[in-house]
Structure formats: C-alpha cells, structure tokens
Design a protein around this motif. Structure first.
Motif: not given
Length: 385
Positions: A163-185
């Motif tokens: 949510x914090x990334x989206x508020x700054x127009x940084x596209x991102x999504x969860x990644x399944x490799x780890x519960x903390x992993x985020x992929x920037x799109x």
C-alpha cells in the motif's frame, strides 16, 4: 543524448571493459567524463552495457567480434533492433562497413554455448547440476533480473508495504518465493528515493535470498551469527524475524552500511570482529562463483576460471571449518551459496560432514532463476547434543 549517441557511449564503455576495466568502473568513469548525460541517458547506457554483458558470446557471434562496436551490433541484431542508428549523425556510431554488412547478411550459425551464452568449460558442470533445466536456466540468465523488495516485518507487513508503494505510484505485487517478497513491476528506479524505503518499510533484497532466510529454523529469540554478512541483507532479515543477530565478515569494511540500515529498519544488528561463544544458529553465506546471480553480475560469468573455482571451494571449506565451532550443541549451521554448481553446494557440504561427524543435514533448498529469483542453495545442519 540521441538513441544513437547512447549506443556509441555503450560501445566506448564496452571497449574499456574489453581492455580490462571492471564494468562498474568503466561506467562510472564514462559518466564522470560525460556531464552532459542526464539520468535517463546514464540509465540507458548502463542497460545497453549490461544487456551485452549478459549475452557477450551471442553478441560477439552475431556482431562479428569482441569489440564494443561488434558487441552492440550483435545485441541489436539479436533483439531485432534498429541498425540504421549506425549512421554517424549526432555522435552516433559510424555507418556500417562493407564487411559488417556482409556479416550481418549471413545466416547466424551459433553453437549451443554461444546461443545460451555459456562458457565452454562450465557447460559440463552446469549441465550435471541442472539436468533438464540446464538450457532454460541458462536462457533465463541472459535476461535482466526482476527488482525485488523485502517487506520489513519489524515495521509493517507485506500488505502495508504494498500500500505504501502504491501511494507513491510504484507498481508492485507479492511474489510466492517468500512471505515477505515483493516484485516491483513499475517505476523501480523510484524505490530508493521513496518514503516507503526511507522509512524502512521495505529493503532491496532478492526473493531467493528472502526464501533462504525463511527456510532457516524459527528465528524468534535465537542468538544468530551471520558469519559472512557483507552488506547485512540476511542479518537484517533475521533480526526482523526476532533473532538476536551478530554480523561478522572477514573484510569488516563490507559491513560499514549495516548500522544505518539497521536504524532505518528498526532492528538491532551487532557487528563483531572476532566472534566467540556458542550461537543457536550460524549462517554461512559463503563466498562463491555467484553463478546463480549472473543476471545481476554477468561479468562474473566470463571472468570465472577453473583455478578460480578451485580457490573458491577451498575457501568454502575453510569458512565452514571456522564457523562450525561457534555453533552451540543442538544448534544449527546453515550453509548457503548463490551458486548453481554442485562443487560449491552438495560437494562442499558433503566434504564438511565427512570432517565433522557431530553435524547432520536436516534440510536442503535448491532454487534457480526458473523459480523467479536468483539461484540459491541452502543446507541446514544440526549439531549433536
């Protein structure tokens, strides 16, 4: 800078690399001497250079040589780029010669090693380690790595970070490799200047590296030693999961950023020059070939030698021998590399166990770029009580 001028700059940087300069040094020196280049120009030149470094052999074969000019020609040919940019106008590369036109007109006839951008001497080792995944993994290493972030659980959860990334127009999504992993799109280059990064909500860390930390024994309340800490990425991740973390590196200067990173992340990591005592967990993220991360450091693929690999495996044996006595009875020794090679993974841990009968392997993890992140190997061993 025009598109053609950016290509010419990449050619000049690659010529310096061919002459013996490290890629980052060559890029930095070019940027310092080219004050006219804006941030987008520097990024474009860097991208051209690293795209060639990942595909050096195929670019050389397609372009007709190892010069910077031939390599960039091969890069454009391989991806269907616009060769008309070689027109000599406005600092662009000079027009194609008759010999270049003749080479480009001929049908390419690449060997398997050239097509996969693999050093000949490493093909048997990589094929033995990867089996049926050999060709797909080598093909994946020819492309840019995704940009991954770790949601810092000491500050937020993954949903909060997204949510914090989206508020700054940084596209991102969860990644399944780890519960903390985020992929920037989208807008990855904004991350370091973002409020989310500055506030410690996220850290730059490959998803496979996060998966390695997640595969360790439950960390909450453990005393842990990151024996080869480097910049401290895994140490910070372990601290965010509740471990009391100490960080050590044979080259202490590598750890100089840890205090600032830990403060931003809201965790504590104590640097130790000479670790002593008994730890519940000792993580050995050993010096290695880096073959699993050649998307990020592609020059390592072309500079690694058999003698260099032999030196690395000897270093790995020495590091394990130094780290093992620091594990408490009943404690854990975790051995990790970002290598795809059996010589640095299965063989290294097997030889260690032959020398250390009080340790037994409890679990293993093998990841390749086909899983999304870098290639990583982890063997978790437990010391007998």
């Amino acid at each position: 800078m025009t598109p053609g001028a950016r290509l010419q700059a990449a050619i000049e940087v690659l010529d310096r690399v061919q002459a013996g300069a490290a890629p980052e040094v060559a890029l930095t020196n070019w940027a310092r001497a080219s004050r006219f280049a804006g941030s987008k120009d520097r990024a474009a030149v860097r991208d051209h250079v690293y795209d060639v470094l990942r595909r050096w052999r195929s670019c050389a074969a397609l372009g007709g040589g190892d010069s910077g000019r031939a390599l960039v020609l091969g890069l454009l040919r391989g991806r269907g780029g616009d060769l008309s940019l070689f027109d000599g106008a406005r600092h662009a590369p000079a027009p194609l010669t008759a010999a270049e036109n003749a080479h480009l007109a001929a049908d390419p006839d690449l060997s398997e090693a050239e097509a996969l951008d693999c050093p000949d001497w490493l093909m048997p080792d990589l094929r033995a380690a990867l089996g049926a995944d050999f060709a797909p993994v080598m093909a994946a290493l020819r492309h840019r790595a995704p940009v991954f972030l770790r949601a810092n659980l000491a500050r937020t959860d993954r949903d909060g970070a997204l949510a914090a990334l989206a508020a700054e127009d940084i596209g991102a999504r969860p990644h399944p490799l780890a519960a903390t992993a985020i992929e920037v799109t989208r807008n990855a280059r904004r991350v370091r200047q973002s409020r989310a990064f500055g506030a410690g909500l996220v850290e730059l860390q490959d998803a496979a590296s996060q998966a390695v930390v997640e595969a360790l024994p439950p960390l909450d309340g453990l005393t842990a030693l990151d024996f080869c800490a480097g910049g401290g990425g895994k140490a910070l991740a372990m601290a965010a999961l509740g471990a009391q973390v100490h960080a050590h590196d044979i080259a202490p200067a590598r750890m100089q950023d840890i205090p600032a990173r830990a403060q931003r992340a809201g965790v504590r990591v104590e640097r130790v020059a000479h670790p002593a005592g008994a730890f519940d967990l000792v993580l050995v993220d050993a010096p290695c070939s880096g073959s699993g991360s050649w998307r990020r450091d592609p020059w390592g693929k072309w500079t690694l030698t058999r003698a260099g690999l032999d030196r690395l495996t000897q270093t790995q044996a020495e590091v394990l021998a130094q780290a093992a006595p620091l594990v408490a009875p009943g404690g854990w020794l975790a051995y990790a590399t970002c290598s795809l090679l059996d010589a640095e993974n299965e063989s290294s841990i097997r030889q260690f166990l032959d020398r250390s009968p009080d340790f037994t392997v409890q679990s293993t993890l093998r990841l390749t770029p086909l899983d999304g992140g870098d290639g990583f190997s982890l063997a978790t061993c437990r010391r007998k009580t």
